[in-house]
Design a protein around this motif. Structure first.
Motif, PDB file in Angstrom:
ATOM      1  N   LEU A 109       0.876  -1.108   0.112  1.00 40.44           N
ATOM      2  CA  LEU A 109      -0.054   0.153  -0.123  1.00 40.44           C
ATOM      3  C   LEU A 109       1.093   1.204  -0.127  1.00 40.44           C
ATOM      4  CD1 LEU A 109      -2.726  -1.277   2.488  1.00 40.44           C
ATOM      5  CD2 LEU A 109      -3.233  -0.451   0.234  1.00 40.44           C
ATOM      6  N   SER A 110       0.456   2.281  -0.575  1.00 35.43           N
ATOM      7  CA  SER A 110       1.166   3.623  -0.757  1.00 35.43           C
ATOM      8  C   SER A 110       0.601   4.474   0.322  1.00 35.43           C
ATOM      9  CB  SER A 110       1.110   4.237  -2.251  1.00 35.43           C
ATOM     10  OG  SER A 110      -0.350   4.665  -2.394  1.00 35.43           O
ATOM     11  N   LEU A 111       1.466   5.435   0.536  1.00 37.00           N
ATOM     12  CA  LEU A 111       0.852   6.593   1.582  1.00 37.00           C
ATOM     13  C   LEU A 111      -0.527   7.171   0.959  1.00 37.00           C
ATOM     14  CD1 LEU A 111       4.027   6.434   2.654  1.00 37.00           C
ATOM     15  CD2 LEU A 111       3.393   8.649   2.951  1.00 37.00           C
ATOM     16  N   ASN A 112      -0.672   7.352  -0.370  1.00 43.39           N
ATOM     17  CA  ASN A 112      -1.833   7.776  -1.002  1.00 43.39           C
ATOM     18  C   ASN A 112      -3.073   6.764  -0.785  1.00 43.39           C
ATOM     19  OD1 ASN A 112      -3.052   9.884  -2.828  1.00 43.39           O
ATOM     20  ND2 ASN A 112      -3.571   7.879  -4.138  1.00 43.39           N
ATOM     21  N   ASP A 113      -2.573   5.647  -0.886  1.00 42.16           N
ATOM     22  CA  ASP A 113      -3.878   4.645  -0.418  1.00 42.16           C
ATOM     23  C   ASP A 113      -4.134   5.002   1.037  1.00 42.16           C
ATOM     24  OD1 ASP A 113      -3.604   3.207  -2.850  1.00 42.16           O
ATOM     25  OD2 ASP A 113      -2.163   1.790  -2.083  1.00 42.16           O
ATOM     26  N   MET A 114      -3.233   4.994   1.678  1.00 40.24           N
ATOM     27  CA  MET A 114      -3.621   5.071   3.372  1.00 40.24           C
ATOM     28  C   MET A 114      -4.371   6.439   3.694  1.00 40.24           C
ATOM     29  SD  MET A 114       0.158   2.993   4.375  1.00 40.24           S
ATOM     30  CE  MET A 114      -0.029   3.040   6.033  1.00 40.24           C
ATOM     31  N   ARG A 115      -3.871   7.485   3.116  1.00 42.83           N
ATOM     32  CA  ARG A 115      -4.347   8.643   3.267  1.00 42.83           C
ATOM     33  C   ARG A 115      -5.692   8.734   2.859  1.00 42.83           C
ATOM     34  NH1 ARG A 115       0.714  11.372   1.611  1.00 42.83           N
ATOM     35  NH2 ARG A 115       0.007  11.587  -0.352  1.00 42.83           N
ATOM     36  N   GLN A 116      -6.185   7.840   1.567  1.00 43.34           N
ATOM     37  CA  GLN A 116      -7.288   7.805   1.070  1.00 43.34           C
ATOM     38  C   GLN A 116      -8.403   7.138   2.190  1.00 43.34           C
ATOM     39  OE1 GLN A 116      -8.061   5.203  -2.102  1.00 43.34           O
ATOM     40  NE2 GLN A 116      -9.523   6.507  -3.245  1.00 43.34           N
ATOM     41  N   ILE A 117      -7.957   6.059   2.635  1.00 43.36           N
ATOM     42  CA  ILE A 117      -8.752   5.565   3.667  1.00 43.36           C
ATOM     43  C   ILE A 117      -9.182   6.245   4.837  1.00 43.36           C
ATOM     44  CG2 ILE A 117      -7.415   4.137   4.917  1.00 43.36           C
ATOM     45  CD1 ILE A 117     -10.969   3.073   3.644  1.00 43.36           C
ATOM     46  N   ILE A 118      -8.130   7.003   5.293  1.00 43.99           N
ATOM     47  CA  ILE A 118      -8.632   7.902   6.202  1.00 43.99           C
ATOM     48  C   ILE A 118      -9.384   8.860   6.184  1.00 43.99           C
ATOM     49  CG2 ILE A 118      -7.457   9.636   7.840  1.00 43.99           C
ATOM     50  CD1 ILE A 118      -4.819   7.783   7.769  1.00 43.99           C
ATOM     51  N   ALA A 119      -9.345   9.582   4.777  1.00 46.30           N
ATOM     52  CA  ALA A 119     -10.259  10.559   4.384  1.00 46.30           C
ATOM     53  C   ALA A 119     -11.629   9.847   4.194  1.00 46.30           C
ATOM     54  CB  ALA A 119      -9.985  11.030   3.101  1.00 46.30           C
ATOM     55  N   LEU A 120     -11.771   8.953   3.686  1.00 48.75           N
ATOM     56  CA  LEU A 120     -13.201   8.121   3.574  1.00 48.75           C
ATOM     57  C   LEU A 120     -13.663   7.658   5.031  1.00 48.75           C
ATOM     58  CD1 LEU A 120     -12.390   5.912   0.551  1.00 48.75           C
ATOM     59  CD2 LEU A 120     -14.086   7.600   0.500  1.00 48.75           C
ATOM     60  N   ALA A 121     -12.726   7.314   5.925  1.00 49.79           N
ATOM     61  CA  ALA A 121     -13.148   7.096   7.380  1.00 49.79           C
ATOM     62  C   ALA A 121     -14.050   8.179   8.031  1.00 49.79           C
ATOM     63  CB  ALA A 121     -12.084   6.432   8.168  1.00 49.79           C
ATOM     64  N   ASN A 122     -13.531   9.349   7.524  1.00 46.28           N
ATOM     65  CA  ASN A 122     -14.127  10.872   8.149  1.00 46.28           C
ATOM     66  C   ASN A 122     -15.617  11.017   7.602  1.00 46.28           C
ATOM     67  OD1 ASN A 122     -12.083  11.236   9.852  1.00 46.28           O
ATOM     68  ND2 ASN A 122     -10.730  12.473   8.162  1.00 46.28           N
ATOM     69  N   LEU A 123     -15.938  10.145   6.602  1.00 49.28           N
ATOM     70  CA  LEU A 123     -17.267  10.231   5.964  1.00 49.28           C
ATOM     71  C   LEU A 123     -17.978   9.094   6.282  1.00 49.28           C
ATOM     72  CD1 LEU A 123     -16.353  11.103   2.216  1.00 49.28           C
ATOM     73  CD2 LEU A 123     -17.059  12.675   3.838  1.00 49.28           C
ATOM     74  N   HIS A 124     -17.444   7.907   6.661  1.00 45.14           N
ATOM     75  CA  HIS A 124     -18.411   6.767   7.086  1.00 45.14           C
ATOM     76  C   HIS A 124     -18.170   6.529   8.466  1.00 45.14           C
ATOM     77  CE1 HIS A 124     -19.408   6.706   2.908  1.00 45.14           C
ATOM     78  NE2 HIS A 124     -18.096   6.425   2.460  1.00 45.14           N
ATOM     79  N   GLU A 125     -18.383   5.273   9.033  1.00 49.21           N
ATOM     80  CA  GLU A 125     -18.417   4.783  10.375  1.00 49.21           C
ATOM     81  C   GLU A 125     -16.854   4.248  10.235  1.00 49.21           C
ATOM     82  OE1 GLU A 125     -21.563   2.993  12.379  1.00 49.21           O
ATOM     83  OE2 GLU A 125     -22.676   2.996  10.278  1.00 49.21           O
ATOM     84  N   TRP A 126     -16.084   4.305  11.392  1.00 49.12           N
ATOM     85  CA  TRP A 126     -14.892   3.799  11.456  1.00 49.12           C
ATOM     86  C   TRP A 126     -14.826   2.462  11.692  1.00 49.12           C
ATOM     87  CZ3 TRP A 126      -9.587   6.073  12.274  1.00 49.12           C
ATOM     88  CH2 TRP A 126      -9.643   7.407  11.953  1.00 49.12           C
TER      89      TRP A 126
END
Length: 201
Positions: A109-126
């Motif tokens: 996984l790239s840093l971009n991948d990991m940042r993406q899921i953190i951003a999506l976690a702020n839209l959805h339930e963790w």
């Protein structure tokens, strides 16, 4: 709308998704010897695995719509929609489990991948409550071994913001072998620590 499913078990759904992703054209290009040809040929696909009110796991329609790619970083990036549309259910009733994509060269996984899921976690339930227990939101990258002329589902990487776990799963027959790569500790938006080692983009 769903691409496939329903499944009763998240692991079964992940295995089916892995096989489907890596059957797509140029989803794995590690066997192409010329790196420029491999990069031009490579395709990254993405989709959501989500949980429905009838206690089933579904995968959304797959897309290969790309973000702007940086040729210097030699990667493709699929643009994952933030939300799923499934006419059978209210948007509020869909629970997001895994952001799925493939890595054409089989890398981690790239840093971009990991940042993406953190951003999506702020839209959805963790963390989602399912009939089998609590399942945290995670990003998954499927891979095939680079020497395979005909790609197959050999495993996937997974990062879970809730637990900070970075994992690798390798398929051996019908069994998934889990490797704990470590806990991710973010230093800033472009740097994290993994097992005491600094990783930077």
């Amino acid at each position: 709308m769903p691409e496939f499913g329903p499944y009763d078990d998240a692991s079964d759904a992940l295995g089916a998704a892995c096989t489907l992703f890596l059957s797509k054209p140029n989803a794995s290009v590690g066997h192409i010897k010329d790196p420029d040809v491999a990069l031009r040929s490579s395709k990254e696909y993405c989709a959501w695995l989500y949980y429905t009110p009838d206690n089933k796991y579904q995968m959304s329609m797959m897309t290969d719509q790309s973000n702007s790619d940086d040729p210097q970083r030699k990667r493709r990036t699929c643009r994952l929609p933030a939300y799923v549309e499934d006419a059978r259910f209210s948007a509020w009733d869909i629970k997001y489990i895994f952001a799925l994509h493939n890595h054409s060269f089989g890398g981690a996984l790239s840093l971009n991948d990991m940042r993406q899921i953190i951003a999506l976690a702020n839209l959805h339930e963790w963390v989602v409550e399912t009939k089998s227990g609590r399942v945290p939101l995670a990003i998954v990258a499927f891979f095939s071994k680079p020497d395979r002329e005909v790609p197959s589902c050999d495993g996937f990487y997974q990062y879970t913001p809730e637990t900070r776990d970075l994992l690798r799963f390798a398929r051996e027959g019908d069994v998934w072998l889990r490797q704990d790569l470590g806990k991710v500790t973010w230093l800033d938006a472009n740097t994290y620590l993994l097992n005491g080692r600094e990783v930077r983009q």
